[in-house]
Design a protein around this motif. Structure first.
Motif, PDB file in Angstrom:
ATOM      1  N   PRO A  36       0.838  -1.197   0.000  1.00  0.00           N
ATOM      2  CA  PRO A  36       0.000   0.000   0.000  1.00  0.00           C
ATOM      3  C   PRO A  36       0.876   1.252   0.000  1.00  0.00           C
ATOM      4  N   PHE A  37       0.463   2.268  -0.761  1.00  0.00           N
ATOM      5  CA  PHE A  37       1.211   3.526  -0.793  1.00  0.00           C
ATOM      6  C   PHE A  37       1.401   4.050   0.627  1.00  0.00           C
ATOM      7  N   GLU A  38       0.354   3.894   1.446  1.00  0.00           N
ATOM      8  CA  GLU A  38       0.432   4.408   2.820  1.00  0.00           C
ATOM      9  C   GLU A  38       1.593   3.773   3.579  1.00  0.00           C
ATOM     10  N   LEU A  39       1.745   2.457   3.430  1.00  0.00           N
ATOM     11  CA  LEU A  39       2.842   1.758   4.114  1.00  0.00           C
ATOM     12  C   LEU A  39       4.192   2.283   3.615  1.00  0.00           C
ATOM     13  N   LEU A  40       4.311   2.424   2.297  1.00  0.00           N
ATOM     14  CA  LEU A  40       5.557   2.930   1.716  1.00  0.00           C
ATOM     15  C   LEU A  40       5.866   4.328   2.242  1.00  0.00           C
ATOM     16  N   ARG A  41       4.813   5.147   2.345  1.00  0.00           N
ATOM     17  CA  ARG A  41       5.008   6.531   2.763  1.00  0.00           C
ATOM     18  C   ARG A  41       5.381   6.610   4.244  1.00  0.00           C
ATOM     19  N   VAL A  42       4.708   5.787   5.047  1.00  0.00           N
ATOM     20  CA  VAL A  42       4.936   5.797   6.491  1.00  0.00           C
ATOM     21  C   VAL A  42       6.326   5.255   6.836  1.00  0.00           C
ATOM     22  N   TYR A  43       6.806   4.301   6.027  1.00  0.00           N
ATOM     23  CA  TYR A  43       8.120   3.717   6.268  1.00  0.00           C
ATOM     24  C   TYR A  43       9.168   4.256   5.303  1.00  0.00           C
ATOM     25  N   LEU A  59       6.742  10.112  13.439  1.00  0.00           N
ATOM     26  CA  LEU A  59       5.540   9.316  13.196  1.00  0.00           C
ATOM     27  C   LEU A  59       4.694   9.993  12.124  1.00  0.00           C
ATOM     28  N   GLN A  60       4.435   9.289  11.042  1.00  0.00           N
ATOM     29  CA  GLN A  60       3.671   9.841   9.925  1.00  0.00           C
ATOM     30  C   GLN A  60       2.192   9.521  10.105  1.00  0.00           C
ATOM     31  N   THR A  61       1.334  10.525   9.922  1.00  0.00           N
ATOM     32  CA  THR A  61      -0.110  10.282  10.023  1.00  0.00           C
ATOM     33  C   THR A  61      -0.830  10.932   8.852  1.00  0.00           C
ATOM     34  N   GLY A  62      -2.077  10.574   8.702  1.00  0.00           N
ATOM     35  CA  GLY A  62      -2.884  11.194   7.664  1.00  0.00           C
ATOM     36  C   GLY A  62      -2.471  10.792   6.262  1.00  0.00           C
ATOM     37  N   LYS A  63      -1.862   9.583   6.131  1.00  0.00           N
ATOM     38  CA  LYS A  63      -1.336   9.179   4.829  1.00  0.00           C
ATOM     39  C   LYS A  63      -2.197   8.124   4.136  1.00  0.00           C
ATOM     40  N   ARG A  64      -3.365   7.833   4.703  1.00  0.00           N
ATOM     41  CA  ARG A  64      -4.187   6.758   4.145  1.00  0.00           C
ATOM     42  C   ARG A  64      -4.524   7.009   2.671  1.00  0.00           C
ATOM     43  N   GLY A  65      -4.756   8.282   2.314  1.00  0.00           N
ATOM     44  CA  GLY A  65      -5.161   8.573   0.946  1.00  0.00           C
ATOM     45  C   GLY A  65      -4.020   9.014   0.047  1.00  0.00           C
ATOM     46  N   ASP A  85       1.651  14.084  -1.355  1.00  0.00           N
ATOM     47  CA  ASP A  85       1.796  15.105  -0.305  1.00  0.00           C
ATOM     48  C   ASP A  85       3.101  15.876  -0.471  1.00  0.00           C
ATOM     49  N   GLY A  86       3.801  15.623  -1.600  1.00  0.00           N
ATOM     50  CA  GLY A  86       5.015  16.373  -1.871  1.00  0.00           C
ATOM     51  C   GLY A  86       6.289  15.684  -1.400  1.00  0.00           C
ATOM     52  N   HIS A  87       6.140  14.590  -0.662  1.00  0.00           N
ATOM     53  CA  HIS A  87       7.318  13.887  -0.164  1.00  0.00           C
ATOM     54  C   HIS A  87       7.993  13.133  -1.302  1.00  0.00           C
ATOM     55  N   SER A  88       9.292  13.383  -1.508  1.00  0.00           N
ATOM     56  CA  SER A  88       9.957  12.687  -2.606  1.00  0.00           C
ATOM     57  C   SER A  88      11.418  12.385  -2.305  1.00  0.00           C
ATOM     58  N   SER A  89      11.792  12.441  -1.023  1.00  0.00           N
ATOM     59  CA  SER A  89      13.220  12.263  -0.728  1.00  0.00           C
ATOM     60  C   SER A  89      13.584  10.839  -0.310  1.00  0.00           C
ATOM     61  N   GLY A  90      12.618   9.916  -0.371  1.00  0.00           N
ATOM     62  CA  GLY A  90      12.919   8.538   0.030  1.00  0.00           C
ATOM     63  C   GLY A  90      13.455   7.708  -1.134  1.00  0.00           C
ATOM     64  N   LEU A  91      14.598   7.072  -0.929  1.00  0.00           N
ATOM     65  CA  LEU A  91      15.130   6.131  -1.921  1.00  0.00           C
ATOM     66  C   LEU A  91      14.836   4.720  -1.438  1.00  0.00           C
ATOM     67  N   PRO A 125      -4.046  14.889  10.637  1.00  0.00           N
ATOM     68  CA  PRO A 125      -3.129  15.561   9.710  1.00  0.00           C
ATOM     69  C   PRO A 125      -1.754  15.697  10.357  1.00  0.00           C
ATOM     70  N   MET A 126      -0.710  15.675   9.545  1.00  0.00           N
ATOM     71  CA  MET A 126       0.639  15.871  10.073  1.00  0.00           C
ATOM     72  C   MET A 126       0.747  17.320  10.523  1.00  0.00           C
ATOM     73  N   PRO A 127       1.325  17.543  11.707  1.00  0.00           N
ATOM     74  CA  PRO A 127       1.571  18.945  12.067  1.00  0.00           C
ATOM     75  C   PRO A 127       2.684  19.410  11.128  1.00  0.00           C
ATOM     76  N   ASP A 128       2.474  20.501  10.387  1.00  0.00           N
ATOM     77  CA  ASP A 128       3.582  20.819   9.509  1.00  0.00           C
ATOM     78  C   ASP A 128       4.502  21.834  10.143  1.00  0.00           C
ATOM     79  N   ALA A 129       5.719  21.844   9.667  1.00  0.00           N
ATOM     80  CA  ALA A 129       6.787  22.612  10.307  1.00  0.00           C
ATOM     81  C   ALA A 129       6.419  24.087  10.429  1.00  0.00           C
ATOM     82  N   ALA A 130       5.625  24.562   9.485  1.00  0.00           N
ATOM     83  CA  ALA A 130       5.281  25.983   9.499  1.00  0.00           C
ATOM     84  C   ALA A 130       4.205  26.284  10.548  1.00  0.00           C
ATOM     85  N   GLY A 131       3.701  25.226  11.224  1.00  0.00           N
ATOM     86  CA  GLY A 131       2.674  25.423  12.235  1.00  0.00           C
ATOM     87  C   GLY A 131       1.376  25.865  11.609  1.00  0.00           C
TER      88      GLY A 131
END
Length: 138
Positions: A36-43, A59-65, A85-91, A125-131
């Motif tokens: 599942p994309f969610e599993l890939l994203r969370v890990y 801890l990643q949350t809100g990634k089900r969709g 969600d814009g995340h693209s730094s995982g190899l 939702p993930m708390p984002d760094a910008a608050g």
């Protein structure tokens, strides 16, 4: 390359299923996983998720969709997905994808246990760094 030996199974097929949000992988040893994309994203193996040492995982949350909007091959040892969600730094090296596939059930349980321990809902939702405005109320 960490973890890659000549014996590491390599993917023979890799399919992104947008509808079901699954990354389907077949490996040279006959193993066949649907991740599942969610599993890939969370890990995600990125520092953004893993932190820079044990105990620093975020801890990643809100990634089900979450969706995979791009999948970039890196050499012939990994892929780099771009998530909606814009995340693209995982190899994701082949051995990591294999491990995620083989240990999927345990990883889900571990994720759910970590959510429970933190008292956080999987869909929060993930708390984002910008608050962001949604980061404050509980």
């Amino acid at each position: 390359m960490a973890g890659l030996t000549p014996d590491t199974p390599t993917p023979t097929a890799l399919t992104v299923h947008q509808q079901s949000r699954l990354l389907e992988i077949e490996f040279s040893d006959g193993a066949h996983f649907k991740l599942p994309f969610e599993l890939l994203r969370v890990y995600s193996p990125s520092a953004e998720v893993q932190g820079h040492g044990p105990g620093q995982e975020v801890l990643q949350t809100g990634k089900r969709g979450v969706e995979i909007v791009g999948l970039e091959p890196i050499g012939n040892y990994a892929v780099q997905p771009t998530f909606s969600d814009g995340h693209s730094s995982g190899l994701y090296a082949w051995d990591l994808l294999y491990r995620l596939g083989a240990n999927q059930d345990a990883l889900w349980r571990d994720y759910e246990a970590r959510l429970a321990a933190a008292g956080i809902d999987r869909d929060a939702p993930m708390p984002d760094a910008a608050g962001s405005a949604c980061g404050h109320h509980h």
